[in-house]
Motif scaffolding. Structure first.
Motif, mmCIF file in Angstrom:
data_model
loop_
_atom_site.group_PDB
_atom_site.id
_atom_site.type_symbol
_atom_site.label_atom_id
_atom_site.label_comp_id
_atom_site.label_asym_id
_atom_site.label_seq_id
_atom_site.Cartn_x
_atom_site.Cartn_y
_atom_site.Cartn_z
ATOM 1 N N ASP A 46 44.619 -62.266 -125.969
ATOM 2 C CA ASP A 46 43.811 -63.477 -125.843
ATOM 3 C C ASP A 46 44.636 -64.633 -126.405
ATOM 4 N N PHE A 47 44.946 -65.600 -125.556
ATOM 5 C CA PHE A 47 45.712 -66.768 -125.991
ATOM 6 C C PHE A 47 44.766 -67.976 -125.994
ATOM 7 N N HIS A 48 44.192 -68.277 -127.153
ATOM 8 C CA HIS A 48 43.203 -69.351 -127.256
ATOM 9 C C HIS A 48 43.884 -70.680 -127.576
ATOM 10 N N PHE A 49 43.725 -71.648 -126.688
ATOM 11 C CA PHE A 49 44.155 -73.020 -126.951
ATOM 12 C C PHE A 49 42.889 -73.814 -127.264
ATOM 13 N N ASN A 50 42.733 -74.168 -128.539
ATOM 14 C CA ASN A 50 41.467 -74.681 -129.056
ATOM 15 C C ASN A 50 41.455 -76.198 -129.206
ATOM 16 N N CYS A 60 29.638 -63.963 -127.339
ATOM 17 C CA CYS A 60 30.077 -64.731 -128.498
ATOM 18 C C CYS A 60 30.711 -63.800 -129.532
ATOM 19 N N VAL A 61 31.904 -64.140 -129.964
ATOM 20 C CA VAL A 61 32.638 -63.390 -130.974
ATOM 21 C C VAL A 61 32.822 -64.288 -132.188
ATOM 22 N N PRO A 62 32.419 -63.824 -133.382
ATOM 23 C CA PRO A 62 32.634 -64.643 -134.577
ATOM 24 C C PRO A 62 34.096 -65.054 -134.720
ATOM 25 N N LYS A 63 34.308 -66.269 -135.168
ATOM 26 C CA LYS A 63 35.640 -66.858 -135.364
ATOM 27 C C LYS A 63 36.387 -67.066 -134.044
ATOM 28 N N MET A 64 35.636 -66.989 -132.940
ATOM 29 C CA MET A 64 36.192 -67.339 -131.627
ATOM 30 C C MET A 64 35.249 -68.287 -130.902
ATOM 31 N N GLY A 65 34.052 -67.763 -130.561
ATOM 32 C CA GLY A 65 33.079 -68.516 -129.791
ATOM 33 C C GLY A 65 32.616 -67.723 -128.586
ATOM 34 N N MET A 66 31.852 -68.379 -127.693
ATOM 35 C CA MET A 66 31.373 -67.747 -126.467
ATOM 36 C C MET A 66 32.469 -67.766 -125.407
ATOM 37 N N HIS A 67 32.417 -66.753 -124.535
ATOM 38 C CA HIS A 67 33.446 -66.583 -123.513
ATOM 39 C C HIS A 67 32.817 -66.627 -122.120
ATOM 40 N N ALA A 68 33.151 -67.659 -121.349
ATOM 41 C CA ALA A 68 32.716 -67.750 -119.953
ATOM 42 C C ALA A 68 33.833 -67.237 -119.064
ATOM 43 N N LEU A 69 33.480 -66.348 -118.128
ATOM 44 C CA LEU A 69 34.484 -65.711 -117.267
ATOM 45 C C LEU A 69 34.110 -65.880 -115.801
ATOM 46 N N PRO A 70 35.119 -65.827 -114.913
ATOM 47 C CA PRO A 70 34.816 -65.872 -113.482
ATOM 48 C C PRO A 70 33.930 -64.694 -113.084
ATOM 49 N N ALA A 71 32.905 -64.967 -112.270
ATOM 50 C CA ALA A 71 31.982 -63.916 -111.851
ATOM 51 C C ALA A 71 32.709 -62.777 -111.156
ATOM 52 N N PHE A 84 37.565 -74.122 -126.123
ATOM 53 C CA PHE A 84 38.903 -73.572 -125.892
ATOM 54 C C PHE A 84 39.127 -73.213 -124.429
ATOM 55 N N VAL A 85 40.414 -73.117 -124.084
ATOM 56 C CA VAL A 85 40.874 -72.588 -122.804
ATOM 57 C C VAL A 85 41.718 -71.371 -123.137
ATOM 58 N N GLU A 86 41.461 -70.260 -122.445
ATOM 59 C CA GLU A 86 42.113 -68.998 -122.828
ATOM 60 C C GLU A 86 42.690 -68.244 -121.636
ATOM 61 N N PRO A 87 44.003 -68.237 -121.479
ATOM 62 C CA PRO A 87 44.581 -67.249 -120.580
ATOM 63 C C PRO A 87 44.459 -65.871 -121.246
ATOM 64 N N MET A 88 43.663 -64.995 -120.648
ATOM 65 C CA MET A 88 43.495 -63.627 -121.141
ATOM 66 C C MET A 88 44.332 -62.741 -120.217
ATOM 67 N N ILE A 89 45.315 -62.042 -120.782
ATOM 68 C CA ILE A 89 46.315 -61.380 -119.943
ATOM 69 C C ILE A 89 46.526 -59.941 -120.417
ATOM 70 N N ALA A 90 46.467 -59.004 -119.475
ATOM 71 C CA ALA A 90 46.699 -57.595 -119.798
ATOM 72 C C ALA A 90 48.139 -57.398 -120.267
ATOM 73 N N ARG A 91 48.312 -56.524 -121.244
ATOM 74 C CA ARG A 91 49.661 -56.212 -121.741
ATOM 75 C C ARG A 91 50.543 -55.714 -120.596
#
Length: 257
Positions: free
Chosen positions: A120-124, A166-177, A201-208
């Protein structure tokens, strides 16, 4: 072969244009920001400036930091960032983005498509102290999401239901349907983050596995309604792989006016 004066003038004009373009290109300057260690390698932030204007910003991620991510790491709740890096004052003034927080999810997490090791790469757009204060006690969701996005309520075994993911110390996560309903493991997704009903935040979430393919790829950033004053979202993200440096250059461009 002789050339007419008109040909000479045309040639001169082309040369002048070429020189002008080269001169303009040279004005763009990459300004290095701070670095932090992550899994045995330094990840660094930077901006690209055209004169005083920030035209791109992002981070450089060595592949070594991806390869060294501990797959046997125990699950910690709430998740602990692998690295936290402040963005430069120039980037914050131009875009409203303040700090980057990197996380590695060794075991993935629900919903089902995301149960694979990923980053998870969070740009806050909020300060590190505000991120740390997020406890998910406020369950109010954003009223206007990008058209194809959802804020799901997700049941986590042993933890209950996360409202709006919602994850503590992150926030809520909206994802493409489409990503939420996929039957195959995800590869990469652009996540939009919210708290107190506002974009944070904007988050590129990328599989290893995706990152270990060592290939460049692109993701669009959806338009977000009701951005806080001074926040200018990018419209495009590129993970640009450099085979010489053995690293990715994460690039955000196309900031909204």
């Amino acid at each position: 072969m002789s050339m007419s004066s008109r040909d000479l003038r045309a040639g001169a004009a082309v040369c002048a244009l070429a020189v002008g373009l080269v001169s303009c290109a040279k004005k763009n300057q990459v300004v290095q920001g701070e670095c932090r260690p992550m899994n045995g390698a330094d990840v660094c932030v930077w901006s690209e400036n055209a004169g005083s204007a920030v035209v791109a910003f992002g981070a450089t991620i060595p592949v070594r930091s991806i390869e060294n991510a501990p797959l046997d790491a125990p699950m910690v709740w709430p998740p602990v960032s692998a690295a936290t890096i402040p963005l430069s004052e120039a980037v914050t003034a131009a875009t409203g983005f303040r700090v980057v927080t990197f996380y590695f999810e060794a075991h993935g997490h629900p919903p089902a498509p995301f149960m694979v090791p990923h980053f998870d790469f969070h740009f806050n757009t909020i300060a590190a102290s505000e991120i740390d204060a997020i406890d998910c006690a406020d369950s109010s969701k954003a009223t206007q999401l990008p058209g194809t996005y959802q804020l799901p309520d997700v049941a986590i075994p042993g933890m209950g239901t996360l409202i709006g993911l919602c994850v503590p110390k992150m926030g809520m996560h909206a994802l493409p349907a489409a990503d939420l309903s996929a039957t195959a493991p995800f590869r990469q997704s652009m996540v939009m983050g919210y708290y107190h009903g506002a974009s944070i935040f904007v988050e590129p979430m990328i599989a290893r596995a995706t990152l270990l393919e060592r290939r460049s790829f692109d993701l669009d950033v959806p338009a977000v309604a009701g951005l806080p004053s001074g926040v200018h979202h990018p419209t495009h993200f590129r993970a640009e792989y450099d085979s010489t440096a053995q690293s990715y250059r994460f690039v955000f461009t196309g900031m909204t006016p």
